[in-house]
Design an enzyme around this catalytic site. Structure first.
Site, PDB file in Angstrom:
ATOM      1  N   GLY A   1       0.681  -1.255  -0.166  1.00  7.75           N
ATOM      2  CA  GLY A   1      -0.163  -0.123   0.051  1.00  7.75           C
ATOM      3  C   GLY A   1       0.957   1.045  -0.022  1.00  7.75           C
ATOM      4  O   GLY A   1       0.128   2.292   0.044  1.00  7.75           O
ATOM      5  N   CYS A   2       2.001   1.100   0.187  1.00  8.43           N
ATOM      6  CA  CYS A   2       3.091   2.411  -0.045  1.00  8.43           C
ATOM      7  C   CYS A   2       3.574   2.310  -1.468  1.00  8.43           C
ATOM      8  O   CYS A   2       3.943   1.443  -1.988  1.00  8.43           O
ATOM      9  CB  CYS A   2       4.326   2.190   0.961  1.00  8.43           C
ATOM     10  SG  CYS A   2       3.704   1.912   2.635  1.00  8.43           S
ATOM     11  N   ALA A   3       3.594   3.457  -1.875  1.00  4.33           N
ATOM     12  CA  ALA A   3       4.300   3.872  -3.115  1.00  4.33           C
ATOM     13  C   ALA A   3       5.929   3.374  -3.034  1.00  4.33           C
ATOM     14  O   ALA A   3       6.281   2.944  -4.063  1.00  4.33           O
ATOM     15  CB  ALA A   3       4.218   5.333  -3.550  1.00  4.33           C
ATOM     16  N   SER A   4       6.412   3.913  -2.004  1.00  2.00           N
ATOM     17  CA  SER A   4       7.879   3.604  -1.955  1.00  2.00           C
ATOM     18  C   SER A   4       7.955   2.075  -1.198  1.00  2.00           C
ATOM     19  O   SER A   4       6.732   1.704  -0.740  1.00  2.00           O
ATOM     20  CB  SER A   4       8.421   4.532  -1.223  1.00  2.00           C
ATOM     21  OG  SER A   4       8.157   4.819   0.017  1.00  2.00           O
TER      22      SER A   4
END
Length: 138
Positions: free
Chosen positions: A49-52
């Site tokens: 769920g994190c872009a990074s």
């Protein structure tokens, strides 16, 4: 409910006049965090769920929640440091009682993070809450 470390952080943020100063402070917090050993950068510890890329390594000792974390993005490393100040050292049963959106709102983070960063922050909070809840039931 916030830890003394988070209260100190909130006081520091109150003295920073603009978001750019706060943003730099968050990045500095991330730079000050010890790195996560590469052996813990595994799929089981990666936060979806994190872009990074984000890894959180929970550690429960004497019924208290602790964790290490790392990201490949400096601002996200800083957000991990903010979450560490919010949750580290709490009894596992109290982690779920923390109103993370309200506490983080005190720092003005809600208005200044991109939707991707906000989603990632929520995913990290959810991982922390789930891990602590599982430890509290064990």
């Amino acid at each position: 409910m916030a830890t003394p470390a988070f209260e100190d952080l909130a006081e520091t943020f109150a003295f920073l006049d603009d978001w750019e100063d706060r943003y730099r402070h968050v990045i500095d917090l991330g730079k000050a965090m010890p790195p996560l050993d590469d052996s813990f950068k595994v799929p089981a510890l990666k936060v979806d769920g994190c872009a990074s890329q984000v890894w959180l390594r929970p550690m429960i000792a004497d019924g208290r929640f602790e964790f290490q974390g790392e990201s490949d993005a400096m601002i996200v490393r800083g957000l991990i440091a903010v979450l560490h100040a919010l949750y580290a050292g709490l009894p596992v049963a109290e982690v779920g009682r923390v109103d993370a959106p309200a506490e983080l709102g005190r720092l003005g983070l809600n208005e200044h993070l991109s939707s991707q960063r906000s989603n990632g922050l929520r995913a990290m909070v959810e991982r922390i809450r789930q891990t602590a809840a599982a430890a509290a039931q064990a």
